[in-house]
Scaffold this active site. Structure first.
Site, PDB file in Angstrom:
ATOM      1  N   THR A 372       0.885  -1.154   0.000  1.00  0.00           N
ATOM      2  CA  THR A 372       0.000   0.000   0.000  1.00  0.00           C
ATOM      3  C   THR A 372       0.924   1.205   0.000  1.00  0.00           C
ATOM      4  O   THR A 372       2.137   1.046   0.140  1.00  0.00           O
ATOM      5  CB  THR A 372      -0.882  -0.078   1.280  1.00  0.00           C
ATOM      6  OG1 THR A 372      -1.734  -1.217   1.193  1.00  0.00           O
ATOM      7  CG2 THR A 372      -1.733   1.121   1.522  1.00  0.00           C
ATOM      8  N   SER A 390      -4.058   1.730  -2.266  1.00  0.00           N
ATOM      9  CA  SER A 390      -3.577   0.353  -2.298  1.00  0.00           C
ATOM     10  C   SER A 390      -3.993  -0.378  -3.558  1.00  0.00           C
ATOM     11  O   SER A 390      -5.002  -0.037  -4.187  1.00  0.00           O
ATOM     12  CB  SER A 390      -4.151  -0.389  -1.081  1.00  0.00           C
ATOM     13  OG  SER A 390      -3.630  -1.694  -1.009  1.00  0.00           O
TER      14      SER A 390
HETATM   15  N1  GLY Z   1      -5.201  -3.899   1.449  1.00  0.00           N
HETATM   16  C1  GLY Z   1      -4.766  -3.296   2.613  1.00  0.00           C
HETATM   17  C2  GLY Z   1      -5.854  -2.608   3.355  1.00  0.00           C
HETATM   18  O1  GLY Z   1      -6.830  -2.218   2.750  1.00  0.00           O
HETATM   19  O2  GLY Z   1      -5.786  -2.429   4.547  1.00  0.00           O
END
Ligand code: GLY
Length: 565
Positions: A372, A390
């Site tokens: 992210t 992300s």
């Molecule tokens: N994919 C990481 C989050 O959304 O926390």
């Protein structure tokens, strides 16, 4: 420069004692992002007369080009916005949505067992992206400049290319097999099917064209028409389930952020479908109740760390049970973030003994994708943005849709794969975060503001489920009055209920502290460097503006006075 801003700066610059006034706007701009080219893109737009929201557009698009392992047009995220003129805080929810043909059991095999690869690698793992809609919304509702200007630095970067760095190589190495298996990703992100050398230039002409379409046509350039057709065809040929109506129906949502109070500071963070704001509020409330019980509590003492961990343990348990997409499930936000609830939790926390997670009501916690990105930006007028974006795993699902340059996310993996069914340990899967068509998966992304009369702090970090506790660490450092460098560099401590262990970075605990915590019953694991925090601090009392980029990453921070264009 407008007259009000000039007056604010003059008041601050006059010798202390003659005039004492807090600045009403910083008079300078500051930003921190995870890549020098994204910082340069934000700066270019601020220098061209753009505001923090225009800079957010430029930075988002630049990161989509130069950090393909972290975020992108094929992904989603949360933007926390502060509009100086109205004083309003807004969370812009650009989280991906499950396609209309998604089903609750789509990642289970015939025996009902989860098949983790299917929600991580390949087109079936991809939710409907939110970033292109966020770019359009930010520009239309908050920006001062057109997308043709704010997307220009990213379009140039996509066409002219960027150099492979150590971090790129590490993350592409982690996903090499998946990238090599997809012809689109292989031709862009590898070099002759192999990991590219440091300094190799990655060019993305298709992505440059897609950005140009968005610059000219706005959201329709992505979600409708020819490009939408290419996206749907490409996804379906690669085994995915997107439809034209999924793209046409995607909308960003403006939501009220979660606000909590701690040590006289106001902490503003992301609302569901992020779990960040609720969990941070719950941890701060519980920790605050324990601190009052202790009389005086040093955050970095053994008792302070023990109490922090116990508050984290309970917040992550509740996260797993209650949180999901607020458009689909009722979440008891008021109760979870109330002082009364925290006081009740604090009663069950011993000052001398760790609580085994197995003694709390059992809930399954789902592992989360580690990659992210985050950026923080403030303009000279005092508008600011914290954004965490992300595509989930490094390089998302590993599939680049032919003729678009769009790398797909694998955010569907953030849903509960097997809700409502106890696993071998008797833990029950989280029903609130079950897959449903159109639903947004639960996230840990926690862009945050921390504010007092003296401070406006803007911060956030990547890091999967550890995001929440890292942001919490930054907030605690801010409330101790530490400079912004310390918020981003400070060693981190994390507990997420299950697995039942504390993760710490080297340097946080002395040998004696570690031994004392172990004696209380805590299991401790020392892990190297997590997170990549980007933060800005405006100390209103003396007018100082600071920005810091985490030395664990490759980002860059800048503070500067934009010249009038
Ligand atoms: N994919 C990481 C989050 O959304 O926390």
């Amino acid at each position: 420069m407008n007259a009000l801003r000039r007056l604010a700066i003059v008041l601050v610059l006059l010798p202390w004692g003659l005039v004492q006034a807090s600045a009403t706007s910083p008079g300078q701009a500051a930003l921190a992002t995870a890549h020098p080219m994204a910082t340069a893109a934000g700066r270019e737009v601020l220098e061209a007369g753009g505001n923090a929201f225009d800079a957010a557009v430029a930075i988002t698009a630049a990161l989509a080009v130069v950090e393909p392992y972290s975020s992108g047009l094929g992904g989603g995220g949360f933007y926390l916005l502060h509009d100086a003129a109205s004083g309003r805080d807004v969370m812009l929810d650009a989280r991906e949505r499950a396609p209309g043909q998604a089903t609750r059991d789509m990642y289970l095999d015939d025996e009902g067992n989860p098949q983790p690869d299917r929600s991580v690698d390949g087109a079936l793992a991809a939710g409907i992206p939110g970033i292109p809609a966020a770019l359009d919304h930010l520009a239309a509702d908050y920006g001062a400049l057109p997308l043709t200007t704010t997307l220009d630095p990213a379009i140039r970067a996509a066409r002219e290319g960027f150099e492979v760095t150590e971090m790129y190589r590490r993350l592409a190495g982690f996903r090499e097999a998946v990238l090599a298996a997809d012809p689109g990703s292989r031709s862009i992100f590898l070099d002759g099917g192999k990991l590219p050398a440091i300094g190799h230039v990655i060019r993305q002409p298709d992505l440059a064209e897609t950005l140009e379409r968005i610059a000219i046509e706005g959201r329709d350039g992505f979600y409708q028409g020819e490009l939408a057709g290419r996206l749907v065809d490409g996804v379906r040929k690669a085994g995915g389930i997107w439809c034209r109506s999924d793209l046409a129906g995607y909308r960003v949502v403006e939501r009220e952020p979660i606000i909590s109070r701690f040590r006289g500071f106001e902490v503003v963070s992301a609302a569901p479908p992020s779990s960040g704001g609720v969990a941070i509020a719950q941890i701060l409330n519980t920790y605050g109740a324990l601190a009052r019980r202790a009389g005086e509590l040093d955050d970095l003492s053994v008792l302070g760390l023990h109490y922090r961990v116990e508050a984290m343990r309970r917040a992550y348990r509740d996260r797993a049970e209650y949180l999901g997409d607020p458009d689909y499930v009722d979440i008891p936000i008021e109760r979870l973030t109330s002082d009364d609830y925290a006081a009740g939790l604090a009663v069950g926390i011993s000052p001398t003994d760790a609580t085994p997670s197995s003694s709390l009501a059992p809930v399954v916690t789902e592992p989360e994708g580690p990659h992210t990105t985050h950026f923080s930006v403030m303009d000279a007028d005092g508008n600011y943005v914290a954004a965490t974006l992300s595509i989930n795993y490094p390089f998302g699902a590993g599939v680049t849709v032919p003729g678009t340059g769009v790398l797909l996310n694998d955010e569907m993996d953030d849903f509960s794969q097997k809700p409502g069914v106890p696993n071998v340990y008797g833990l029950v899967g989280a029903e609130a975060n079950a897959v449903q068509p159109g639903k947004r998966p639960l996230s840990s992304m926690s862009p945050a503001f921390v504010r007092s009369d003296d401070l406006v702090g803007v911060l956030g970090t990547p890091g999967g489920s550890r995001i929440i506790t890292m942001v919490l660490g930054g907030v605690l450092a801010a409330t101790r009055g530490e400079p912004v460098d310390d918020w981003v560099t400070g060693p981190r401590i994390h507990h997420q209920y299950l697995p039942d262990r504390i993760e710490v970075e080297p340097g946080l605990l002395s040998d004696e502290q570690r031994a004392e915590l172990e004696l209380m019953g805590h299991r401790i694991e020392v892990n190297d460097g997590f997170g990549n925090m980007q933060a800005v601090a405006w100390w209103r009392g003396d007018g100082r503006l600071e920005a810091a980029s985490d030395p664990r990453g490759e980002g860059r921070a800048a503070v500067f006075a934009p010249e009038a264009p």
